[in-house]
Scaffold this active site. Structure first.
Site, short mmCIF file in Angstrom:
data_model
loop_
_atom_site.label_atom_id
_atom_site.label_comp_id
_atom_site.label_asym_id
_atom_site.label_seq_id
_atom_site.Cartn_x
_atom_site.Cartn_y
_atom_site.Cartn_z
N ARG A 299 71.29 164.96 58.12
CA ARG A 299 70.60 165.91 57.25
C ARG A 299 70.37 165.41 55.83
NH1 ARG A 299 75.62 166.99 58.31
NH2 ARG A 299 77.14 167.45 56.66
N GLY B 99 89.07 161.04 64.93
CA GLY B 99 90.00 160.82 63.83
C GLY B 99 90.87 159.59 64.03
N GLU C 184 54.38 142.35 68.40
CA GLU C 184 53.34 141.35 68.54
C GLU C 184 51.96 142.01 68.71
OE1 GLU C 184 56.80 139.90 71.22
OE2 GLU C 184 56.12 141.77 70.29
N SER D 193 89.86 167.24 54.24
CA SER D 193 89.40 165.87 53.98
C SER D 193 88.07 165.81 53.23
CB SER D 193 89.25 165.12 55.32
OG SER D 193 88.29 165.77 56.14
#
Length: 377
Positions: free
Chosen positions: A209, A297, A55, A170
């Protein structure tokens, strides 16, 4: 006449610009409009914690043009002294003729702004785009109304529901476009959380990053403080902070090793030999952490689900089938007795991102918070 929803959508868009920067304050957007020509005089948002509120930002931009204007703001203006003076006084002294806000502020310290402005002769209206604005402010609402952070699970799995092959590898199940999206999620959250197994298998940095954004606090859950200090997540500079969370009965020598590296160690109670998540979140609330992105995980995901602590899920599905019978499933939790015990998502939406698909939805816990009435004038 252009409807109020049109201008509130613009204010909402402004508010999203501050998401990730204002915590523990809410992200707020504002628009000043000329009531005669319906021209937009100024736009603004709360840029960072401790800086001018939305505001004040638009009124300062507008200068003399603010007199007689309509102010659209996503959240009820504050009427108390905090890091900055009350916005209500600025609104009144600027000569605003009408204020339209999306939702009332649930913070007991900030309530009363609308009543104050109405008592000064300013026309006041509340309740525009409530659902959309609650979603923008869901972290803040959780912090104020439930005394715990808003919890998001981010999962990246193959088409057959695996997050890694049997060796633990993975990288990468999703492509770079999906990973950039995840880095945006990291930016908007106060903290990111993984278990020790994720650190052991992936040695992640858990930073932003790939985009321009702030790095969240990095939490590692390690009940027995069994990790060594030489992982990437324990590399500290002024833009990175890591906290390792362990049980209360741990090796004091090991604790000192981490403290010498400027890694905070939080000792919390255990529950069935695992970190007591509710006790952990109580500490997070005291430390003014309003949101946590849980990135793994599979056992960590399962623990948060079993405790009923998940509010929102971003589930990325990569364009591959792993087919490894010893591969790691996306989520591991205790056996269910009935299908009704499964976690059902609400407001589920699906979209493609690069070569991946994103399934996004809220749990009933999250929906319940978003449905809490915040009151009218």
């Amino acid at each position: 006449m252009i409807p109020d929803e049109f201008f509130m959508k613009l204010a909402l868009r402004e508010g999203y610009k501050g998401l990730g920067w204002t915590s523990p304050n809410p992200p707020v957007g504002a628009i000043l409009v000329n009531p005669h020509t319906q021209e937009i005089i100024a736009k603004g948002y709360h840029k960072r914690y401790g800086h001018a509120h939305a505001e004040v930002e638009v009124i300062n931009k507008a200068g003399e043009k603010a007199k007689g204007a309509i102010l659209y703001v996503t959240l009820e203006p504050c009427s108390h002294y905090g890091k900055t003076p009350p916005c209500t006084e600025k609104i009144f002294s600027a000569g605003i003729s009408k204020l339209i806000c999306g939702i009332r502020d649930p913070n007991p310290l900030a309530k009363g702004g609308l009543e104050y402005l109405k008592s000064k002769g300013i026309e006041v209206k509340v309740g525009i785009l409530e659902k959309e604005i609650k979603i923008l402010n869901r972290f803040f609402l959780s912090y104020i109304l439930r005394n715990r952070p808003w919890i998001i699970l981010k999962i990246a799995a193959s088409l057959d529901g695996k997050i890694a092959i049997s060796t633990g590898e993975s990288k990468w199940i999703t492509d770079e476009k999906a990973r950039k999206y995840v880095h945006k999620l990291r930016h908007i959250c106060d903290a990111i959380l993984v278990g020790k197994n994720t650190v052991l298998k992936d040695n992640p940095e858990l930073t932003c990053r790939l985009i321009k954004g702030k790095n969240p606090i990095r939490f590692v859950l390690d009940s027995n403080l069994s990790l060594g200090p030489n992982f990437k997540i324990f590399e500290i500079d002024k833009n990175k902070k890591t906290i390792i969370v362990c049980g209360q009965k741990i090796n004091s020598g090991k604790e000192q090793i981490f403290k010498k590296k400027r890694i905070e160690v939080w000792k919390v109670p255990l529950k069935k030999k695992k970190i007591d998540l509710r006790a952990f979140l109580e500490i997070c609330h005291k430390k003014e952490i309003t949101s946590i992105l849980v990135e793994g995980g599979s056992q960590i995901y399962g623990s948060f689900i079993e405790e009923g602590l998940v509010d929102e899920i971003f589930y990325f599905v990569g364009s591959l089938i792993i087919g490894d019978k010893k591969g790691i499933s996306a989520i591991e939790r205790s056996p269910l007795k009935t299908l009704e015990s499964a976690l059902y998502l609400k407001d589920l939406k699906v979209k493609s991102i690069g070569n991946s698909y994103l399934f996004h939805g809220y749990t009933q816990e999250g929906i319940n918070l978003l449905n809490i009435p915040l009151g009218s004038l």
